[in-house]
Write an enzyme that holds these catalytic residues in place. Structure first.
Site, mmCIF file in Angstrom:
data_model
loop_
_atom_site.group_PDB
_atom_site.id
_atom_site.type_symbol
_atom_site.label_atom_id
_atom_site.label_comp_id
_atom_site.label_asym_id
_atom_site.label_seq_id
_atom_site.Cartn_x
_atom_site.Cartn_y
_atom_site.Cartn_z
ATOM 1 N N ASP A 136 0.851 -1.598 -0.042
ATOM 2 C CA ASP A 136 -0.073 -0.212 0.340
ATOM 3 C C ASP A 136 0.713 1.621 -0.330
ATOM 4 O O ASP A 136 2.189 1.159 -0.082
ATOM 5 C CB ASP A 136 -0.805 -0.005 0.954
ATOM 6 C CG ASP A 136 -0.473 0.439 2.741
ATOM 7 O OD1 ASP A 136 0.480 0.874 2.930
ATOM 8 O OD2 ASP A 136 -0.516 -0.770 3.538
ATOM 9 N N GLN A 137 0.527 2.145 -0.117
ATOM 10 C CA GLN A 137 0.628 3.251 -0.099
ATOM 11 C C GLN A 137 1.702 4.356 1.047
ATOM 12 O O GLN A 137 2.876 4.905 0.821
ATOM 13 C CB GLN A 137 -0.489 4.821 -1.250
ATOM 14 C CG GLN A 137 0.849 6.241 -1.323
ATOM 15 C CD GLN A 137 -0.210 6.886 -1.670
ATOM 16 O OE1 GLN A 137 -1.710 7.004 -1.133
ATOM 17 N NE2 GLN A 137 -0.102 8.485 -1.871
#
Length: 271
Positions: A136-137
């Protein structure tokens, strides 16, 4: 190839490729182009042709599961060649990379919202590659990138159970029971999850660094798992996928995998 259940592994279901890594339809097979086996081995970096001839003569080389003999020919693109039981990459078109994804970068090749994406860190890679799995970011660490669609599918598919290792920064101190709890399993909204391994790496003040190993590939699985036990993740770094380690690769950098590393990936999925 096992059938895919998107509810088991959303990352796998969201893969950006199908079938061949190239533009030809999956059922379009190029004509065979055969060369002397020792020439293919030498071109793959195993040594001089004479050295490669000795390998063949010693029974160390197989082609499509059959022990090779001197004088045999093979197709470097289409045949599965193993040396000492390890798959050898002989197709020069194939690309295998390790990347250290920085925090804040999204795990897509191009982002419609204009955020930093993986392709922004690949200025010298002209071949279209795909990322194996996602981070994820807000997470960082190891991503594998390749144009080998078959290997990428297997590395992501849950049935092959390729382990992933994470270093997780959480609030400290760590309760003694946490490791036992995570190994026994916790129940999330989409089913139970458990780790294969848990250890405390370091503890300083009100922060602890732990390492977990698991085979799961569900979305945000590590963060959700620690949320479930009451210790929200403050930082998450993936340090290993199967046999490939992040090592000292700096954030934003990539490196080509060695023949031995690629062979180990094939071995991890049973090839």
């Amino acid at each position: 190839m096992p059938s895919v259940d998107p509810s088991v592994d959303p990352d796998y279901a969201a893969a950006e490729f199908e079938g061949s890594a190239f533009d030809a339809p999956p059922d379009a097979e190029p004509p065979r182009h055969e060369e002397r086996l020792q020439k293919i081995l030498a071109a793959a970096g195993l040594g001089s042709r004479r050295t490669c001839e000795r390998m063949i003569d010693e029974g160390r080389v197989t082609v499509n599961g059959k022990e090779a003999t001197l004088g045999d020919k093979a197709d470097a693109v289409r045949d599965a060649i193993h040396v000492d039981g390890q798959r050898l990459v002989t197709d020069a078109r194939m690309v295998y990379l390790a990347m250290n994804k920085p925090q804040g970068v999204v795990s897509t090749m191009d982002d419609e919202k204009g955020r930093d994406a993986i392709a922004d860190f690949l200025p010298n890679i002209t071949t279209r590659v795909f990322h194996v799995g996602r981070l994820d970011q807000d997470s960082e660490g190891l991503l594998l990138l390749t144009n080998d669609g078959g290997l990428a599918h297997k590395l992501m598919h849950p049935s092959y159970e390729v382990a992933k290792t994470y270093q997780v920064e959480i609030p400290g101190p760590v309760p003694r029971a946490m490791g036992r709890q995570l190994k026994a399993g916790v129940t999330l909204e989409d089913g139970p999850v458990k780790v294969d391994s848990f250890r405390v790496v370091d503890a300083y003040g009100k922060v602890a660094l732990v390492e977990v190993i698991l085979h799961e590939g569900r979305n945000h699985i590590v963060r959700r798992m620690f949320d479930a036990v009451g210790f929200p993740v403050q930082r998450l770094i993936r340090t290993q996928i199967g046999p490939i380690r992040l090592g000292d690769l700096r954030p934003g950098r990539t490196r080509h995998l060695s023949q031995a590393e690629v062979g180990a990936l094939f071995k991890a999925v049973g090839e």
